[in-house]
Design a protein around this motif. Sequence first.
Motif, PDB file in Angstrom:
ATOM      1  N   VAL A 254       1.971   4.141  -6.090  1.00 24.97           N
ATOM      2  CA  VAL A 254       0.727   3.943  -5.347  1.00 24.97           C
ATOM      3  C   VAL A 254       0.136   5.287  -4.931  1.00 24.97           C
ATOM      4  O   VAL A 254      -1.090   5.491  -4.991  1.00 24.97           O
ATOM      5  N   ASN A 255       0.969   6.217  -4.520  1.00 20.47           N
ATOM      6  CA  ASN A 255       0.462   7.537  -4.137  1.00 20.47           C
ATOM      7  C   ASN A 255      -0.204   8.257  -5.301  1.00 20.47           C
ATOM      8  O   ASN A 255      -1.089   9.095  -5.102  1.00 20.47           O
ATOM      9  N   SER A 256       0.192   7.917  -6.532  1.00 19.71           N
ATOM     10  CA  SER A 256      -0.367   8.616  -7.697  1.00 19.71           C
ATOM     11  C   SER A 256      -1.799   8.192  -7.994  1.00 19.71           C
ATOM     12  O   SER A 256      -2.590   8.994  -8.515  1.00 19.71           O
ATOM     13  N   VAL A 257      -2.156   6.941  -7.673  1.00 18.96           N
ATOM     14  CA  VAL A 257      -3.495   6.446  -8.040  1.00 18.96           C
ATOM     15  C   VAL A 257      -4.176   5.616  -6.961  1.00 18.96           C
ATOM     16  O   VAL A 257      -5.347   5.255  -7.106  1.00 18.96           O
ATOM     17  N   GLY A 258      -3.469   5.285  -5.890  1.00 14.17           N
ATOM     18  CA  GLY A 258      -4.065   4.455  -4.858  1.00 14.17           C
ATOM     19  C   GLY A 258      -4.146   3.004  -5.268  1.00 14.17           C
ATOM     20  O   GLY A 258      -3.468   2.540  -6.185  1.00 14.17           O
ATOM     21  N   GLY A 259      -5.006   2.259  -4.605  1.00 14.99           N
ATOM     22  CA  GLY A 259      -5.177   0.842  -4.890  1.00 14.99           C
ATOM     23  C   GLY A 259      -4.300  -0.030  -4.016  1.00 14.99           C
ATOM     24  O   GLY A 259      -3.299   0.411  -3.453  1.00 14.99           O
ATOM     25  N   PHE A 260      -4.673  -1.304  -3.911  1.00 19.31           N
ATOM     26  CA  PHE A 260      -3.877  -2.264  -3.161  1.00 19.31           C
ATOM     27  C   PHE A 260      -2.548  -2.492  -3.875  1.00 19.31           C
ATOM     28  O   PHE A 260      -2.479  -2.489  -5.108  1.00 19.31           O
ATOM     29  N   ALA A 261      -1.490  -2.730  -3.114  1.00 21.22           N
ATOM     30  CA  ALA A 261      -0.177  -2.996  -3.698  1.00 21.22           C
ATOM     31  C   ALA A 261       0.533  -4.079  -2.913  1.00 21.22           C
ATOM     32  O   ALA A 261       0.435  -4.148  -1.689  1.00 21.22           O
ATOM     33  N   VAL A 262       1.270  -4.939  -3.644  1.00 25.87           N
ATOM     34  CA  VAL A 262       2.106  -5.944  -3.008  1.00 25.87           C
ATOM     35  C   VAL A 262       3.376  -6.087  -3.830  1.00 25.87           C
ATOM     36  O   VAL A 262       3.349  -6.099  -5.059  1.00 25.87           O
ATOM     37  N   GLY A 263       4.518  -6.169  -3.141  1.00 22.61           N
ATOM     38  CA  GLY A 263       5.793  -6.278  -3.810  1.00 22.61           C
ATOM     39  C   GLY A 263       6.378  -7.672  -3.710  1.00 22.61           C
ATOM     40  O   GLY A 263       6.255  -8.343  -2.685  1.00 22.61           O
ATOM     41  N   GLU A 264       7.039  -8.088  -4.802  1.00 21.96           N
ATOM     42  CA  GLU A 264       7.780  -9.350  -4.806  1.00 21.96           C
ATOM     43  C   GLU A 264       9.202  -9.071  -4.316  1.00 21.96           C
ATOM     44  O   GLU A 264      10.124  -8.896  -5.097  1.00 21.96           O
ATOM     45  N   ASP A 265       9.334  -9.018  -2.989  1.00 22.19           N
ATOM     46  CA  ASP A 265      10.633  -8.879  -2.347  1.00 22.19           C
ATOM     47  C   ASP A 265      11.064 -10.280  -1.936  1.00 22.19           C
ATOM     48  O   ASP A 265      10.738 -10.751  -0.854  1.00 22.19           O
ATOM     49  N   TRP A 266      11.786 -10.945  -2.847  1.00 21.12           N
ATOM     50  CA  TRP A 266      12.119 -12.352  -2.647  1.00 21.12           C
ATOM     51  C   TRP A 266      13.225 -12.456  -1.596  1.00 21.12           C
ATOM     52  O   TRP A 266      14.406 -12.542  -1.906  1.00 21.12           O
ATOM     53  N   ASP A 267      12.818 -12.466  -0.349  1.00 20.53           N
ATOM     54  CA  ASP A 267      13.742 -12.474   0.775  1.00 20.53           C
ATOM     55  C   ASP A 267      13.081 -13.229   1.916  1.00 20.53           C
ATOM     56  O   ASP A 267      11.975 -12.877   2.341  1.00 20.53           O
ATOM     57  N   GLY A 268      13.734 -14.279   2.414  1.00 16.18           N
ATOM     58  CA  GLY A 268      13.167 -15.072   3.484  1.00 16.18           C
ATOM     59  C   GLY A 268      13.364 -14.491   4.868  1.00 16.18           C
ATOM     60  O   GLY A 268      12.942 -15.094   5.853  1.00 16.18           O
ATOM     61  N   ASN A 269      13.969 -13.306   4.946  1.00 13.45           N
ATOM     62  CA  ASN A 269      14.204 -12.647   6.224  1.00 13.45           C
ATOM     63  C   ASN A 269      13.061 -11.692   6.525  1.00 13.45           C
ATOM     64  O   ASN A 269      12.842 -10.715   5.801  1.00 13.45           O
ATOM     65  N   ALA A 270      12.311 -11.975   7.591  1.00 10.43           N
ATOM     66  CA  ALA A 270      11.122 -11.178   7.898  1.00 10.43           C
ATOM     67  C   ALA A 270      11.470  -9.725   8.196  1.00 10.43           C
ATOM     68  O   ALA A 270      10.713  -8.819   7.848  1.00 10.43           O
ATOM     69  N   ALA A 271      12.599  -9.494   8.845  1.00 13.67           N
ATOM     70  CA  ALA A 271      13.005  -8.121   9.145  1.00 13.67           C
ATOM     71  C   ALA A 271      13.259  -7.339   7.869  1.00 13.67           C
ATOM     72  O   ALA A 271      12.884  -6.163   7.756  1.00 13.67           O
TER      73      ALA A 271
END
Length: 463
Positions: A254-271
Motif C-alpha cells: 500500500v505504501n508503494s502506490v496508495g489506494g484503499f486496502a482491506v485484508g481477509e483476516d479470517w478471525d472472529g476475534n476483534a482484538a
Amino acid sequence: MKKQFYKLSQAFLFLVLLTFSQCKKTDVKATAPAVDIKIKNTSSFAAPGPGGGVLMQAFYWNTPAGSWWTTVNGKIAAWDAAGISAIWLPPATKGQSGGSSMGYDPFDYFDFGTYNQMGSVTTRFGNLTDLNTLISNAHSHNIQVYADMVLNHSSGGALEANPYTGTNTYTKFIPLSGKFPRTYSDFHPNNIHASDEGAFGGFPDLCHAQANVSNWVYNATYSMSRYYKNTMHYDGWRFDYVLGYGAWVVQNYVNSVGGFAVGEDWDGNAANLQNWVNATGGTSSAFDFACFYAMHSAFDSNDLTHLNDDMLLKRNAAKAVTFVSNHDTDIIGNKYSAYAYIMTHEGYPCVFYNDYETWLTKSRMNNLIWIHRTLAGGTTTNLYSASDQYIDRRNGYGAAPGVIVYFNGTDYWQQQWVTSNWANKQIKEYTGVSSWIQTVAADGRVLIQAPPHAYSIWSVTGY
C-alpha cells in the motif's frame, strides 16, 4: 479464499400485518399499518455521501465462464444509481486452471487474458479488453475498482529439483508475460527461512523476504503494485488470506502506490483483527469477521444481545469492512436484519453480488443502501438491549442526521420509548414498515415501533 459449501439462505419474509404490543410488560395491542417498502435513491450519491460509501463484491464462486467482465459492466449504471461507490473484482489474472480458474491459483500475475497458457487465452472472466472496458466504465460513474490480490501462494509451476527439500517441486514459473519468473528459492523453504506465517492448500508458498518476490510485488518500478495502479488503473486492494504472510507485506504494498486496502483476516476475534490492522501500520482495513459472527448469533439464535459483542467496527470503525456473506461463507439466515445492521452502523459495508442480484429483494436492499448513504452518520449509542429487542442510535454527523434502528426478535410487533437527538422535531420510519409520524418531545423522548423478527429505521422527516 477457496469456496466453502454455499448454503442458499432463504429470503426472510417481512411481516407487516401482524399485531404489536406496547412492550413486554403490557398487554396493550394494536394493529400495525400495512405499508409498502419506500425506496429512495438517486444517482447523485455516486461519490460517498454523508453516511459514507458502499462496496459491492462483484462476483460469486463459480461465476459463468467467459464473459463475467461484460456482465458486471452491464450492472455499473444501475449500481451507481443505487449508491454503490466501489466494486471488488475477483483475481483477474491467469491461474493454473486457465479459463475455469476463479483466480485463487495464480500462475501469471500479468496475464489478464492475453496469452495462450494454462489451456486458454482468456481467463474465466474474459479478456484484457473486457476488463479495461469495465474499469473505465466504473470510473466514468465515479465507482472505484478494487483488485483481489493473492500474494500467499502460486500455482501451476513446472517440476524442478529443489535443493532445500531434496525433492522435485512445482516451483519453476516461466510465465508468457515475461514478468515475475519464479524458482524454488522464491518459495518456502529456502536459504532465508523454512516457512512464514502460513501456507495454503499445498500450493507453493511465496517468500516475501526474497528480493525477487518483493521487487515484483511492490518494490521495483516494474512491480505488480505499480502495474495494477498505473496501467490497469485499479483504485484499491483486497488482500487474500493475509494470515499466510506478514502484515508488513500489505503495508509495503500500500505504501508503494496508495489506494484503499482491506485484508481477509479470517478471525472472529476483534482484538486480533485490530492487532493485524495495527501491524500494517494502519495502511489497511480488515473484513470484520467478529461482526459477521456476532450477527449470526444475534439474528439466527434469537439472542439480540450478541450485538453487544466485541467487533472491529466498535474498536476502530474507520478500519472495519462489514459484510453479511461472501464467496467463501454464507451462514447468516436472517440476511435482511444483518444488512440493516451494517447499513445503519459504523464501518464500510460490503454487499454480496448474489444477495443483491439474486437472493434478496433488490428494492429493499436499495432502501438500506440509501439509508446508509444519506442518514446513518456519526457515533453509535445503544438505547435498549435485551435478547428479544435491540435499539441503537446513530448520533448524526455533518449532513447525515443519524438514525435509530430497532431490531425486534419476537413474533409480534413491539414498541419502545427511546431518547433521540431530535428534540421537538418530527420523525418517520424510512423502510416503509410503519406509517407513524412521531413528534419528538422537548427532552428527546419518542415512541417507536418495530415489526416481528425484523427491524425499523427512524430519522427526521424531510429526506
